[in-house]
Design a protein around this motif. Structure first.
Motif, PDB file in Angstrom:
ATOM      1  N   ALA A 198     -34.457  47.679  14.470  1.00  0.00           N
ATOM      2  CA  ALA A 198     -33.909  47.201  13.194  1.00  0.00           C
ATOM      3  C   ALA A 198     -33.923  45.673  13.082  1.00  0.00           C
ATOM      4  CB  ALA A 198     -32.481  47.714  13.031  1.00  0.00           C
ATOM      5  N   GLY A 199     -34.431  44.989  14.096  1.00  0.00           N
ATOM      6  CA  GLY A 199     -34.470  43.535  14.058  1.00  0.00           C
ATOM      7  C   GLY A 199     -33.092  42.897  14.148  1.00  0.00           C
ATOM      8  N   LEU A 200     -32.222  43.475  14.982  1.00  0.00           N
ATOM      9  CA  LEU A 200     -30.843  42.980  15.095  1.00  0.00           C
ATOM     10  C   LEU A 200     -30.687  42.121  16.346  1.00  0.00           C
ATOM     11  CD1 LEU A 200     -28.909  46.256  14.188  1.00  0.00           C
ATOM     12  CD2 LEU A 200     -29.489  44.343  12.684  1.00  0.00           C
ATOM     13  N   ASN A 201     -29.748  41.171  16.263  1.00  0.00           N
ATOM     14  CA  ASN A 201     -29.445  40.312  17.394  1.00  0.00           C
ATOM     15  C   ASN A 201     -27.999  39.835  17.289  1.00  0.00           C
ATOM     16  OD1 ASN A 201     -29.394  38.030  15.554  1.00  0.00           O
ATOM     17  ND2 ASN A 201     -31.646  38.131  15.604  1.00  0.00           N
ATOM     18  N   LYS A 202     -27.589  38.958  18.207  1.00  0.00           N
ATOM     19  CA  LYS A 202     -26.207  38.490  18.236  1.00  0.00           C
ATOM     20  C   LYS A 202     -25.810  37.721  16.984  1.00  0.00           C
ATOM     21  CE  LYS A 202     -26.809  36.541  22.292  1.00  0.00           C
ATOM     22  NZ  LYS A 202     -26.579  35.791  23.553  1.00  0.00           N
ATOM     23  N   GLU A 203     -26.803  37.163  16.297  1.00  0.00           N
ATOM     24  CA  GLU A 203     -26.506  36.325  15.139  1.00  0.00           C
ATOM     25  C   GLU A 203     -26.273  37.141  13.864  1.00  0.00           C
ATOM     26  OE1 GLU A 203     -28.898  35.317  17.482  1.00  0.00           O
ATOM     27  OE2 GLU A 203     -27.266  34.035  18.203  1.00  0.00           O
ATOM     28  N   ASN A 204     -26.902  38.300  13.757  1.00  0.00           N
ATOM     29  CA  ASN A 204     -26.791  39.055  12.496  1.00  0.00           C
ATOM     30  C   ASN A 204     -26.083  40.394  12.650  1.00  0.00           C
ATOM     31  OD1 ASN A 204     -28.709  40.705  13.698  1.00  0.00           O
ATOM     32  ND2 ASN A 204     -30.413  40.019  12.398  1.00  0.00           N
ATOM     33  N   MET A 205     -25.419  40.587  13.787  1.00  0.00           N
ATOM     34  CA  MET A 205     -24.723  41.858  14.042  1.00  0.00           C
ATOM     35  C   MET A 205     -23.280  41.573  14.452  1.00  0.00           C
ATOM     36  SD  MET A 205     -25.958  44.875  16.608  1.00  0.00           S
ATOM     37  CE  MET A 205     -24.794  45.688  17.692  1.00  0.00           C
ATOM     38  N   LEU A 206     -22.361  42.338  13.887  1.00  0.00           N
ATOM     39  CA  LEU A 206     -20.937  42.202  14.175  1.00  0.00           C
ATOM     40  C   LEU A 206     -20.459  43.480  14.858  1.00  0.00           C
ATOM     41  CD1 LEU A 206     -18.314  40.519  13.773  1.00  0.00           C
ATOM     42  CD2 LEU A 206     -18.059  41.651  11.551  1.00  0.00           C
ATOM     43  N   VAL A 207     -19.718  43.340  15.946  1.00  0.00           N
ATOM     44  CA  VAL A 207     -19.196  44.490  16.685  1.00  0.00           C
ATOM     45  C   VAL A 207     -17.700  44.622  16.402  1.00  0.00           C
ATOM     46  CG1 VAL A 207     -18.825  45.506  18.963  1.00  0.00           C
ATOM     47  CG2 VAL A 207     -20.920  44.201  18.498  1.00  0.00           C
ATOM     48  N   ILE A 208     -17.289  45.808  15.978  1.00  0.00           N
ATOM     49  CA  ILE A 208     -15.887  46.097  15.662  1.00  0.00           C
ATOM     50  C   ILE A 208     -15.365  47.086  16.700  1.00  0.00           C
ATOM     51  CG2 ILE A 208     -14.275  46.767  13.837  1.00  0.00           C
ATOM     52  CD1 ILE A 208     -16.248  44.481  13.115  1.00  0.00           C
ATOM     53  N   TYR A 209     -14.142  46.846  17.207  1.00  0.00           N
ATOM     54  CA  TYR A 209     -13.575  47.752  18.196  1.00  0.00           C
ATOM     55  C   TYR A 209     -12.073  47.897  17.957  1.00  0.00           C
ATOM     56  CZ  TYR A 209     -11.761  43.610  20.626  1.00  0.00           C
ATOM     57  OH  TYR A 209     -11.091  42.460  20.942  1.00  0.00           O
TER      58      TYR A 209
END
Length: 463
Positions: free
Chosen positions: A71-82
């Motif tokens: 999907a072309g994702l990386n640390k800059e464009n992805m947010l992790v919710i927990y």
């Protein structure tokens, strides 16, 4: 959504939770790529999958990395919710932390979403899901197209997320892990500060301190609506905001009166200091729900909603799934399921059944939730369960906890002073219930007892 313009994707750890799934649905509707992990496949996760949200059920970093790459994702464009319910040693959680991903708790994300909206936040040990759902229903009935993040599946709308076009948001403010301190509401409701989550707080004094902080976060000139008794543990900031008190029938700003039960329907009036709203009918049973409705009416009047819209909304409110939810309702047999997992909630639920079905034999199946909660409130649980005629206890649902020596359902059963009581495994429960002569059956608990609702219903309808 401007705070999330640079975010292409949101990954939810624990996506099947009731609060997490509402947020996942919110961002999915906004056009973001939403996906995530949960430990258990449920009806709710199946619904998320049907809504094109990708859910997997194993801790699998390689799978996550593969999908990110595709999907072309990386640390800059992805947010992790927990959420705090995810164990600290969870492989994916550890990977995201050690790799430097931007991570937010569920509550922090909810605070970001609501920071620029007119926010109504409902907090409290009990009653917040029903109260927040009823407030949202009153607003919708009054043509206020609110957004609502709810802690249950509301029966009127069959969802835990309402998406609206107005700038008004209703949120259930969770005290667990001090989550509600990310919110700054215009109107706040505190329904109860009974001790709970002592595995997190350790002592009710520290829990009350968190509620103090929550009350202080009501915006200047806003309204704080507090149930009678809350002031004994929480400092209500009357100089900063308007403080309104409510109760079922005590000397408060809002209270109910003339409560009658006719054919299972609750009718009543609500008295204010200098006026009244007469002849109301609530669409769901229980004096505790009348009290919840008094809080919702106080919110509605603070927002200048008409008595006519309030009246229509109360009568048409269908409640929340797993809150006094009927599964069988015939002349000879009634089966009700409820999420009650605290002694006060059990007491309120069983008392409501007595009000609606006077003289009927009540058989209760209870699954305790958490070893710490069972340990901390064992005597209180016993007194509430003694309101039943018959009790079946199943083993404690551990959720995020490891066993505590000596804390078992057998220990709790010993404390219950009922003649007709027994322990039963979940595997044997359906046959146990099917072999009994029942009048009113209640299943209660916040664990996985809901997985037995359908088998129990089928077994009883075949008899």
């Amino acid at each position: 959504m401007k705070n999330f313009d640079n975010i292409k994707s949101l990954y939810f750890l624990g996506i099947g939770g009731i609060g997490m799934s509402a947020l996942a649905r919110y961002f999915n509707a906004a056009g973001k790529q939403v996906w995530g992990y949960d430990k258990t496949q449920t009806k709710l996760t199946d619904e998320l999958s049907a809504e094109k949200i990708d859910v997997h059920y194993e801790e699998n970093i390689e799978l996550v990395l593969k999908k990110m790459n595709e999907a072309g994702l990386n640390k800059e464009n992805m947010l992790v919710i927990y959420t705090p319910a995810v164990p600290g040693e969870h492989a994916e959680l550890v990977y995201f932390r050690e790799s430097g991903f931007v991570m937010k708790k569920r509550a922090e994300l909810l605070g970001n979403i609501t920071e620029n909206s007119y926010t109504v936040a409902v907090a409290g040990t009990h009653g917040k899901t029903t109260t927040s759902s009823l407030i949202a229903h009153i607003l919708r009935t009054a043509n206020i197209d609110c957004t609502a993040f709810l802690g249950g599946i509301t029966q009127n709308y069959n969802t835990n997320l309402l998406l609206g076009k107005s700038n008004t948001t209703v949120v259930e403010a969770d005290e667990y892990d001090r989550s509600f301190l990310t919110l700054h509401p215009d109107i706040a409701v505190i329904t109860s500060v009974d001790a709970d989550h002592l595995d997190i707080y350790g002592d009710r004094r520290f829990m009350h301190e968190s509620y103090d902080l929550f009350a202080q976060q009501v915006k200047k000139g806003g309204t704080l609506i507090a149930k009678k008794g809350v002031e004994e543990g929480v400092d209500l900031p009357s100089k900063k905001s308007t403080v309104v008190t409510y109760s079922l029938n005590a000397d408060t700003d809002y209270k109910a009166s003339n409560i009658t039960v006719t054919d299972g329907q609750f009718n009543y009036s609500v008295l204010k200091r200098h006026s009244a709203i007469l002849d109301l009918t609530l669409g769901i049973p229980g004096r505790h729900n009348i009290e919840n409705s008094v809080a919702a009416i106080a919110v509605a009047q603070a927002m200048n909603i008409s008595e006519n819209d309030i009246r229509k909304a109360l009568m048409s409110f269908k409640g929340v799934k797993r809150r006094f939810e009927y599964h069988i309702k015939t002349r000879d047999l009634v089966y009700i399921d409820d999420y009650a997992h605290h002694p006060a909630e059990l007491r309120a639920c069983i008392t409501a059944i007595r009000d609606v079905y006077p003289g009927k034999k009540i058989t209760g199946i209870f699954q305790p939730h958490l070893y710490t909660r069972t340990r901390d409130f064992a005597d209180e649980f016993a007194r509430s369960l003694e309101l039943l005629d018959e009790l079946i206890l199943v083993e404690i649902y551990p959720a995020r906890e490891k066993p505590i020596p000596g804390v078992t359902s057998a220990m709790l059963l010993d404390k219950v002073k009922l003649q007709n009581k027994k322990l039963c495994s979940k595997e044997e429960l359906v046959n146990e219930v099917a072999g009994r002569k029942l009048e009113v059956l209640l299943t209660a608990g916040a664990g996985d007892i809901d997985l037995l609702i359908e088998p129990i219903t089928k077994a009883l309808t075949k008899k």
